[in-house]
Design an enzyme around this catalytic site. Structure first.
Site, PDB file in Angstrom:
ATOM      1  N   SER A 160      -0.547   0.407   3.843  1.00  0.00           N
ATOM      2  CA  SER A 160      -0.571  -0.828   3.192  1.00  0.00           C
ATOM      3  C   SER A 160      -2.077  -1.169   2.749  1.00  0.00           C
ATOM      4  O   SER A 160      -2.480  -0.144   1.751  1.00  0.00           O
ATOM      5  CB  SER A 160      -0.282  -1.653   4.204  1.00  0.00           C
ATOM      6  OG  SER A 160       0.116  -3.133   3.498  1.00  0.00           O
ATOM      7  N   ASP A 176      10.219  -2.840  -1.104  1.00  0.00           N
ATOM      8  CA  ASP A 176       8.942  -3.494  -0.640  1.00  0.00           C
ATOM      9  C   ASP A 176       8.278  -4.654  -1.313  1.00  0.00           C
ATOM     10  O   ASP A 176       7.948  -4.282  -2.682  1.00  0.00           O
ATOM     11  CB  ASP A 176       7.841  -2.347  -0.229  1.00  0.00           C
ATOM     12  CG  ASP A 176       6.625  -2.609   0.173  1.00  0.00           C
ATOM     13  OD1 ASP A 176       6.386  -3.954   0.667  1.00  0.00           O
ATOM     14  OD2 ASP A 176       5.968  -2.025   0.746  1.00  0.00           O
ATOM     15  N   HIS A 213       8.657  -2.486   3.312  1.00  0.00           N
ATOM     16  CA  HIS A 213       7.270  -2.168   3.631  1.00  0.00           C
ATOM     17  C   HIS A 213       7.501  -1.553   4.879  1.00  0.00           C
ATOM     18  O   HIS A 213       6.569  -0.579   5.282  1.00  0.00           O
ATOM     19  CB  HIS A 213       6.617  -3.444   3.702  1.00  0.00           C
ATOM     20  CG  HIS A 213       5.049  -3.266   3.701  1.00  0.00           C
ATOM     21  ND1 HIS A 213       4.624  -2.662   2.622  1.00  0.00           N
ATOM     22  CD2 HIS A 213       4.293  -3.528   4.733  1.00  0.00           C
ATOM     23  CE1 HIS A 213       3.128  -2.819   2.923  1.00  0.00           C
ATOM     24  NE2 HIS A 213       3.191  -3.440   4.222  1.00  0.00           N
TER      25      HIS A 213
END
Length: 707
Positions: A560, A645, A680
Site C-alpha cells: 500500500s 481494491d 486491498h
C-alpha cells in the site's frame, strides 16, 4: 524461455502546469475494456509459469503455516452483562463462527450467533465489516462485503429465532441498506441503528439513523459532511451514554454527541473544528476526557463537562464556539517527545496509552475519589520484554475493576493479559498457540538504529534464529512510513518459515510512521516525504555495512503506502536489493492525486498534497514511482494488485509493471499478480490467505537462495 506479456501502448498525453507527459498505459484504468482483463489474466498466467519451479516449495511453506496453526481454535470469552461472547475457527473452514454462552456457562451452553462460512457460500470473496449486539442482547446487526471493494450491506438477525429482520434478503418492500462504510452502533432503544454511508467517491460522508425493519427511504440523516477532505465515523462510549459522531481529516477533527437514550435528539458539537486541531472524546461519570493536540504537538489530556442542549450557546448546539474555555481542565500536559495516543475510560479508572522511544506504554489511573481536574494515583503496567507491542483488549464492560490488554513481540505470540486493579496483579489469560516442534526460545529479537543522511537515528526491529542463521544473513527488510501508523514489532507464525531457513527479518521504522510521535510522522509527509525513502535506504545500507545482511541477498517488502516506498527504492536504490516485493503498491501517486473522482483522493490531500498547486505537483512528481522509472538494472520484482481494491486501484501496479518492463536493462523477473475477486487485503478466506503468503514467501526464499 517464457516471455512476459507486453501491454500495448496507446497515445495519451497529460497536460498540466505547463508540462506535457506521455502516459501510454493510461488505458489500463478502463476496467470496462475487455483488453484490460485479458492483460491482467495474461500477467497472472505468466507469473504462475515463471514460478512454476517453486510449486513444491509453495506447498511446503503452506503446510508449515498450517501445521503451526491451531485450525480449530476459539478466542477468549468477552463478558458483557449476562453473556460471554467469543469467536471460533474450525479445521477446514475458511471463516469465523461467532458464538455466545451465558456468563459462567460451558461450551455446551453456546449459541451460534453468526456462521460466516454459511454466509460466504457462493461468494469468491466475503468479509464482515461491523458486528454488534443490541444493548438487550436480543438482536445482532452486521455488515457484509462480497466484492472486496469495502462497500457493505446491512443485515439484522433476531438471535433467538434466527429470523432475518433487516437486510437485502428480507422480502419486505424497501428493506436492504447498502453502500455502507465502516461504522454501526445501537441506540439504547434496541431498534435504532446509527450507520455510516458513503458518497459516489466512496467517502464516508454521512451518518443516518435507521430503524430496524423500516425502509431505508425513511432513514433520517443525522449528520452530513460536505467538506470533501473530511470523512465521518460513528462509535459508542463504553459507558453506553453517548453515540459519538466523528468528522475528521488528516489534520483536523470535530466530535458530536447524541444521547444514546434519546436517538432522535440533535447531535451536540463538543468543540467546533479549528484547522489543524485534532481531538477525540470518551465519557466517564459527569465529564468527557479529551485527547487533543491543541497547544500540544504530541497531544495532551483535558476534561470538560458533558455538553447539554440547555448549556449550548444560543444558535449553536455546542459546548463552545472558540478555544477551550475555563471549564476545560488539563489533566496531562504536553511532555516533550511522549506521544499521548488514547484513553480507555471505565467507571472508576482510566488507562492512558502513550508512546515513548518507539514503544507503547499503558498507565492506569485510579479515579475513585479524584477531584475535578485530577486523574488520581497511577501506575504503569509492567511488560516483560524490551521490544514489543501492546494495547487495550476486549473490555466491553464499563463498571469493572479488571482490564484486559493485548501483548506481542517478534518472538512472543499474541497474548491476552488481565490486570486485576484491586489485587494489583496481572494474569496471562490466553496466548495464540504455535503448534509442532517450534521452540520459541530459539529465536532472538533486538532493536538497533541506522543513521539517515541528515543524521537522524532510524530504529529497526530485528528477529532471527541463531541456530539457523549464517552471518551476513539473507535478509528481508520491511517498511511502511505513512499516516502516522507505527509498524508493530509483532509475532508472525508465517514468518517462522523464513527464520527457520536462516533469514534475518527487519522492520525499518522510518519517518512518516508514528513510532516516535507526531513529529516523526510530520517529518515524512508532504514536502518531507523524501525522508521516508532516505531512512529506508539508510537502514538497508546499515544492515549490510554492519554485517547483519548479505549485500547480494537482501529483499525489500512493503504494501500500500509501503508499496510507494518500495517503488521509490526500485527507482533510487536498485543496487541495494536483490529483490523487492510490492503489495498493492501506491505507485501512480501523481495521476491518482490529480483525479478527485477516484475514491479517497481528496481525503488524501493532507497526506500527500494537492497537485493542483504547481509546487506540490513538482514535489510529488519528484518521487512518484511511476513518474521516475528510468533504465537501470532493477532487482527482481513481485508486485500484487486487487481488481476491486478501492484504496489502491489495480491499474497503479499494472501501469508501473508495464513501464518497468519497457524500460529496465535487467534480466531479473518482473512479476505481477492481480487478485481478480478481491481487494486491498487480498483473499478473504484464511486458507486462501495462507496460500497467498506461501506464494510470496516462496518467491522470497528463491531470490534469497534459501530454498
Amino acid at each position: 524461455m517464457i516471455q512476459p506479456p507486453s501491454a500495448p501502448r496507446r497515445p495519451h498525453l497529460r497536460r498540466i502546469h505547463g508540462t506535457e507527459t506521455a502516459d501510454p498505459w493510461h488505458w489500463l484504468r478502463n476496467r470496462d475494456d475487455p483488453g484490460v482483463r485479458r492483460y491482467l489474466e495474461a500477467e497472472n498466467a505468466y507469473t504462475e509459469a515463471a514460478i512454476a519451479h517453486l510449486a513444491e516449495l509453495r506447498e511446503t511453506i503452506f503446510r508449515e503455516i498450517k501445521a503451526r496453526t491451531a485450525e480449530t481454535h476459539q478466542s477468549l470469552p468477552t463478558p458483557k452483562d449476562d453473556w460471554e461472547y467469543r469467536a471460533r475457527t474450525v479445521e477446514g473452514l475458511q471463516y469465523v463462527i461467532h458464538v455466545r454462552r451465558p456468563r459462567g456457562g460451558t461450551d455446551e451452553d453456546e449459541t451460534v450467533l453468526l456462521d460466516e462460512n454459511k454466509l460466504a457460500e457462493g461468494h469468491e470473496y466475503f468479509a464482515v465489516g461491523d458486528l454488534t449486539v443490541s444493548p438487550d442482547h436480543r438482536v445482532l446487526a452486521f455488515t457484509v462485503d462480497t466484492e472486496g471493494d469495502e462497500t457493505y450491506s446491512l443485515n439484522v438477525v433476531d438471535i433467538a429465532s434466527g429470523a432475518m429482520l433487516d437486510g437485502p434478503d428480507v422480502p419486505a418492500p424497501g428493506c436492504g441498506l447498502t453502500d455502507l462504510g465502516y461504522g454501526l452502533v445501537w441506540a439504547n432503544d434496541n431498534s435504532t441503528l446509527f450507520v455510516v454511508r458513503t458518497d459516489e467517491a466512496q467517502r464516508p460522508d454521512r451518518v443516518v439513523r435507521h430503524v430496524v425493519g423500516i425502509s431505508p427511504a425513511d432513514d433520517v440523516e443525522v449528520y452530513r459532511e460536505d467538506d470533501e477532505r473530511f470523512w465521518v465515523g460513528v462509535d459508542r462510549t463504553r459507558s453506553e451514554r453517548f453515540i459519538v459522531i466523528g468528522s475528521q481529516s488528516k489534520t483536523t477533527s470535530e466530535q458530536r454527541l447524541v444521547d444514546a437514550d434519546c436517538p432522535e435528539a440533535e447531535p451536540l458539537v463538543v468543540q467546533p473544528r479549528r484547522d489543524g486541531i485534532e481531538y477525540g472524546v470518551d465519557h466517564q461519570d459527569g465529564r468527557l476526557l479529551v485527547v487533543t493536540n491543541d497547544a500540544a504537538p504530541e497531544f495532551r489530556l483535558l476534561e470538560t463537562p458533558i455538553p447539554l442542549a440547555a448549556d449550548a450557546p444560543e444558535g449553536d448546539a455546542s459546548v463552545s464556539d472558540a478555544a477551550p474555555s475555563s471549564a476545560w481542565r488539563e489533566l496531562i500536559g504536553a511532555r516533550g517527545n511522549i506521544r499521548l495516543e488514547d484513553v480507555d475510560c471505565f467507571a472508576d479508572f482510566v488507562v492512558v496509552h502513550e508512546r515513548q522511544n518507539g514503544l507503547r506504554t499503558m498507565r492506569v489511573h485510579d479515579t475513585r475519589g479524584a477531584r475535578p481536574g485530577e486523574l488520581g494515583p497511577s501506575f504503569e503496567i509492567e511488560l516483560p520484554e524490551a521490544v514489543y507491542e501492546a494495547g487495550g483488549g476486549g473490555n466491553a464492560e464499563f463498571d469493572t475493576r479488571r482490564y484486559r490488554f493485548g501483548y506481542t513481540s517478534m518472538v512472543t505470540p499474541p497474548s491476552v493479559f488481565e490486570l486485576d486493579l484491586d489485587a494489583g496483579r496481572q494474569e496471562l489469560l490466553d496466548q495464540l498457540p504455535v503448534l509442532g516442534d517450534v521452540d520459541l526460545s530459539a529465536y532472538r529479537t533486538e532493536r538497533i538504529a541506522a543513521n539517515a543522511p541528515d543524521g537522524t537515528a532510524v530504529p529497526m526491529s530485528l528477529v532471527w534464529k541463531p541456530s539457523a542463521v549464517s552471518w551476513p544473513a539473507a535478509c528481508v527488510l520491511y517498511g511502511y512510513g505513512a499516516y502516522e501508523m507505527a509498524m508493530p514489532a509483532s509475532f508472525s507464525t508465517a514468518r517462522l518459515s523464513l527464520l527457520d531457513r536462516g533469514v534475518l527479518f527487519a522492520i525499518a521504522h522510518v519517518r512518516g510512521g508514528g513510532e516516535l510521535g507526531r513529529s516523526w510522522y510530520e517529518s515524512g509527509k508532504l514536502a518531507n516525504k523524501h525522508h521516508t525513502f532516505d531512512d529506508f535506504a539508510a537502514c538497508a545500507a546499515h544492515l549490510i555495512e554492519q554485517g547483519w545482511a548479505d549485500s547480494d541477498r537482501t529483499c525489500a517488502r512493503g504494501g500500500s503506502a509501503g508499496g510507494l516506498l518500495m517503488g521509490a527504492m526500485v527507482n533510487r536504490h536498485p543496487e541495494l536489493f536483490c529483490a523487492v516485493v510490492a503489495e498493492v503498491p501506491f505507485v501512480d501517486v501523481l495521476n491518482t492525486m490529480l483525479d478527485p473522482a477516484i475514491p479517497l483522493t481528496v481525503t488524501e490531500y493532507d497526506e500527500w498534497g494537492d497537485p493542483a498547486d504547481p509546487q506540490v505537483f513538482e514535489t510529488i512528481r519528484s518521487y512518484a514511482p511511476y513518474e521516475n522509472v528510468l533504465p537501470a538494472d532493477h532487482p527482481a520484482l513481485l508486485v500484487t494488485a486487487g481488481l476491486t481494491d478501492p484504496r489502491v486501484q489495480y491499474w497503479e501496479p499494472a501501469k508501473w509493471v508495464a513501464k518497468l518492463r519497457a524500460t529496465t536493462t535487467s534480466s531479473q523477473p518482473i512479476l505481477l499478480r492481480t487478485e481478480m475477486e478481491a481487494g486491498h487485503g487480498g483473499p478473504s478466506g484464511r486458507y486462501d490467505a495462507w496460500r497467498e503468503e506461501a506464494f510470496i514467501l516462496a518467491f522470497i526464499c528463491d531470490v534469497l537462495q534459501v530454498t
